[in-house]
Design an enzyme around this catalytic site. Structure first.
Site, PDB file in Angstrom:
ATOM      1  N   TYR A 113       0.803  -1.219   0.000  1.00 21.46           N
ATOM      2  CA  TYR A 113       0.000   0.000   0.000  1.00 21.46           C
ATOM      3  C   TYR A 113       0.838   1.273   0.000  1.00 21.46           C
ATOM      4  CZ  TYR A 113      -4.211  -2.751   0.728  1.00 21.46           C
ATOM      5  OH  TYR A 113      -5.255  -3.624   0.563  1.00 21.46           O
ATOM      6  N   ASP A 123       9.183  -7.521  -4.708  1.00 19.67           N
ATOM      7  CA  ASP A 123       8.238  -8.088  -3.746  1.00 19.67           C
ATOM      8  C   ASP A 123       8.398  -9.596  -3.745  1.00 19.67           C
ATOM      9  OD1 ASP A 123       5.526  -6.738  -2.334  1.00 19.67           O
ATOM     10  OD2 ASP A 123       5.496  -8.923  -2.525  1.00 19.67           O
ATOM     11  N   VAL A 175       0.703   9.028   4.788  1.00 16.61           N
ATOM     12  CA  VAL A 175      -0.438   9.127   3.887  1.00 16.61           C
ATOM     13  C   VAL A 175      -1.582   8.262   4.385  1.00 16.61           C
ATOM     14  CG1 VAL A 175       0.992   9.666   1.890  1.00 16.61           C
ATOM     15  CG2 VAL A 175       0.457   7.274   2.408  1.00 16.61           C
ATOM     16  N   LYS A 205       6.774   9.487  13.765  1.00 16.62           N
ATOM     17  CA  LYS A 205       5.686   8.757  13.103  1.00 16.62           C
ATOM     18  C   LYS A 205       4.872   7.948  14.108  1.00 16.62           C
ATOM     19  CE  LYS A 205       2.940   7.032  10.158  1.00 16.62           C
ATOM     20  NZ  LYS A 205       3.289   6.138   9.051  1.00 16.62           N
ATOM     21  N   ARG A 235      -3.521   9.731  17.731  1.00 20.33           N
ATOM     22  CA  ARG A 235      -4.848   9.453  17.174  1.00 20.33           C
ATOM     23  C   ARG A 235      -5.509   8.279  17.896  1.00 20.33           C
ATOM     24  NH1 ARG A 235      -4.007   8.660  11.035  1.00 20.33           N
ATOM     25  NH2 ARG A 235      -6.280   8.718  10.984  1.00 20.33           N
ATOM     26  N   ARG A 290     -10.339  24.922  20.807  1.00 22.59           N
ATOM     27  CA  ARG A 290      -9.172  24.145  21.226  1.00 22.59           C
ATOM     28  C   ARG A 290      -9.523  22.681  21.514  1.00 22.59           C
ATOM     29  NH1 ARG A 290      -8.956  29.080  23.111  1.00 22.59           N
ATOM     30  NH2 ARG A 290     -10.008  28.615  25.085  1.00 22.59           N
ATOM     31  N   GLY A 337      -8.532   0.095  13.183  1.00 26.21           N
ATOM     32  CA  GLY A 337      -7.885  -0.812  12.245  1.00 26.21           C
ATOM     33  C   GLY A 337      -6.787  -0.142  11.449  1.00 26.21           C
ATOM     34  N   CYS A 349      -1.368   0.990  10.875  1.00 28.67           N
ATOM     35  CA  CYS A 349      -0.627   1.990  11.651  1.00 28.67           C
ATOM     36  C   CYS A 349      -1.201   2.206  13.046  1.00 28.67           C
ATOM     37  CB  CYS A 349      -0.596   3.321  10.892  1.00 28.67           C
ATOM     38  SG  CYS A 349       0.409   3.266   9.390  1.00 28.67           S
ATOM     39  N   LYS A 359     -11.553   1.211   6.890  1.00 28.76           N
ATOM     40  CA  LYS A 359     -12.085   2.553   6.715  1.00 28.76           C
ATOM     41  C   LYS A 359     -12.883   2.627   5.435  1.00 28.76           C
ATOM     42  CE  LYS A 359      -9.439   6.048   5.672  1.00 28.76           C
ATOM     43  NZ  LYS A 359      -9.929   6.525   4.356  1.00 28.76           N
ATOM     44  N   LYS A 396     -20.916   3.461  12.903  1.00 30.59           N
ATOM     45  CA  LYS A 396     -20.062   4.502  12.319  1.00 30.59           C
ATOM     46  C   LYS A 396     -20.814   5.798  12.035  1.00 30.59           C
ATOM     47  CE  LYS A 396     -16.356   4.016  11.061  1.00 30.59           C
ATOM     48  NZ  LYS A 396     -15.071   4.300  11.736  1.00 30.59           N
TER      49      LYS A 396
END
Length: 425
Positions: free
Chosen positions: A12, A32, A153, A204, A211, A244, A255, A258, A317, A401
């Site tokens: 990805y 790969d 990204v 990173k 999050r 704020r 999910g 990351c 997502k 969701k």
């Protein structure tokens, strides 16, 4: 003479990165270990869904600036973009990074630059990659240059963000950093920030951990709202009008490769200090079980305890096909363990992954007593409710969701439940 880049890992991140460079003045060779990936790319076919990827791949093939194989070839620059998952015990699995680094040792030459893009625990460059690269016999930092420049990204907007987002470059010395900046400046319009390799690795991981913690807060608010009769979506929306405050949104879990993974890197590194991080991870990991339990309670409360659930959405997502670390798969595991009958459908899935998965919405929804929305794909927002009513046994939906319009569905005689909104609980 056109510089050559060898990219290890065509997933990805690696594949989009490869075709970007191949369309911006470089000769790129992609590597790969997956035979099917090499076969499909050799035919000009993509194995992942990403807007613009097919077009850029075809352009690179037409320009003859992109080739693929299972083994690295000599190049000026090597980019490692392989997975960095976690083990069952939540420790970092750096096997792919190690193997990718070892694979380039036979072909690396004096003056080459090696860049790690994979998200990794701090000190991976120093403690994992450099010892392996010393096997080349080249002087690290003088004859062989190394940097970490993590991707930043999001699936579905990869090419926009590759160009527009700021980039972090962490070289093992100033020459490594300068060479890496010069490379990415060929297409990056965002600001490129220079630091050392270990700081870049931490940056990173911090971004994704922030999050994860924020989402865990939202998920706790959803559970509280379920108990006190408040619509958490409305409450969060109003709270975010404060200049704020920026609360993320709840859901059936977290999910992707990351956010659901990277915080564990810090827990592993400093388990006695990463208390909030660890609690947030456990909170988010608890959501699939919570979601499955609520689904079963909804069936019981509507007089269909043995009823069928139609699970809608398997990707982690909206509007993509990526199922890595998807909470949907964990929800399904819990439904199975509870003995709940179910079918599952995702409009973006390229293949059937398990027995209960179907290839059409109609087959999934047929005779269902509960529609369980786990991914907010656009197609679920545009369903013809009259047709849906003809398919289901019971017009009941549990939206985790905030995907659907409650008023519209209730107008069409559906009973609507939402995560964090106990209106119909």
């Amino acid at each position: 003479m056109m510089k050559k880049i060898c990219v290890i890992g065509l997933g990805y991140i690696g594949l989009p990165t490869s075709v970007m460079f191949a369309n911006n003045g470089f000769e790129v060779h992609g590597v790969d270990v997956n035979d099917s990936v090499i076969d499909s790319l050799s035919k000009g076919e993509v194995h992942i869904i990403e807007p613009g990827l097919k077009e850029l791949l075809n352009s690179a093939i037409e320009k003859q600036t992109f080739t693929v194989s299972k083994t690295p070839t000599p190049a000026d620059i090597y980019i490692i973009a392989v997975p960095s998952p976690i083990n069952e015990n939540k420790t970092a699995n750096l096997r792919y990074v190690e193997e990718a680094t070892k694979s380039i040792v036979p072909v690396v030459e004096k003056g080459n630059l090696v860049i790690l893009e994979s998200t990794v625990p701090p000190r991976t460059v120093e403690d994992v990659m450099i010892p392996i690269l010393k096997e080349t016999g080249l002087a690290i930092g003088d004859e062989l240059y190394i940097s970490h420049s993590p991707e930043r990204v999001i699936p579905g907007k990869v090419f926009t963000e590759l160009v527009e987002n700021d980039r972090i470059v962490g070289g093992i010395n100033s020459v490594s950093s300068d060479m890496t900046v010069e490379l990415y400046e060929t297409f990056v319009k965002g600001k490129i920030h220079i630091t050392d390799a270990t700081t870049a690795e931490l940056v990173k991981v911090i971004e994704n951990t922030y999050r994860d913690i924020n989402i865990a807060f939202a998920n706790e608010l959803a559970k509280i709202s379920d108990q006190i009769g408040v619509n958490v979506w409305e409450a969060i929306n109003f709270a975010n009008f404060h200049p704020r405050v920026n609360i993320h949104l709840p859901g059936p879990g977290v999910g992707g490769h990351c956010i659901a993974v990277d915080p564990w890197f810090l827990v592993e590194k400093q388990p006695d200090l990463a208390n909030i991080i660890h609690l947030a991870r456990n909170t988010n990991d608890s959501m699939p079980s919570y979601t499955a339990e609520r689904a079963k309670l909804i069936l019981e409360s509507n007089g269909t305890p043995e009823g069928k659930v139609a699970v809608l959405g398997l990707a982690f997502k909206a509007n993509i096909d990526d199922m890595r670390e998807s909470p949907s798969m964990e929800v399904i595991k819990h439904l199975r363990s509870q003995g709940v009958r179910f079918t599952a459908y995702d409009p973006h899935a390229s293949k059937i992954e398990f027995a209960e998965q179907t290839g059409s919405f109609e087959e999934a929804a047929a005779d269902a007593d509960l529609l369980l929305i786990l991914t907010d794909h656009q197609v679920f927002k545009e369903l013809d409710l009259n047709e849906v009513k003809k398919l289901v046994s019971s017009p009941v939906v549990f939206d985790t969701k905030n995907c659907i319009d409650r008023i519209e569905w209730e107008r069409n005689e559906f009973k609507v439940y939402k995560l964090g909104d106990s209106k119909n609980s």
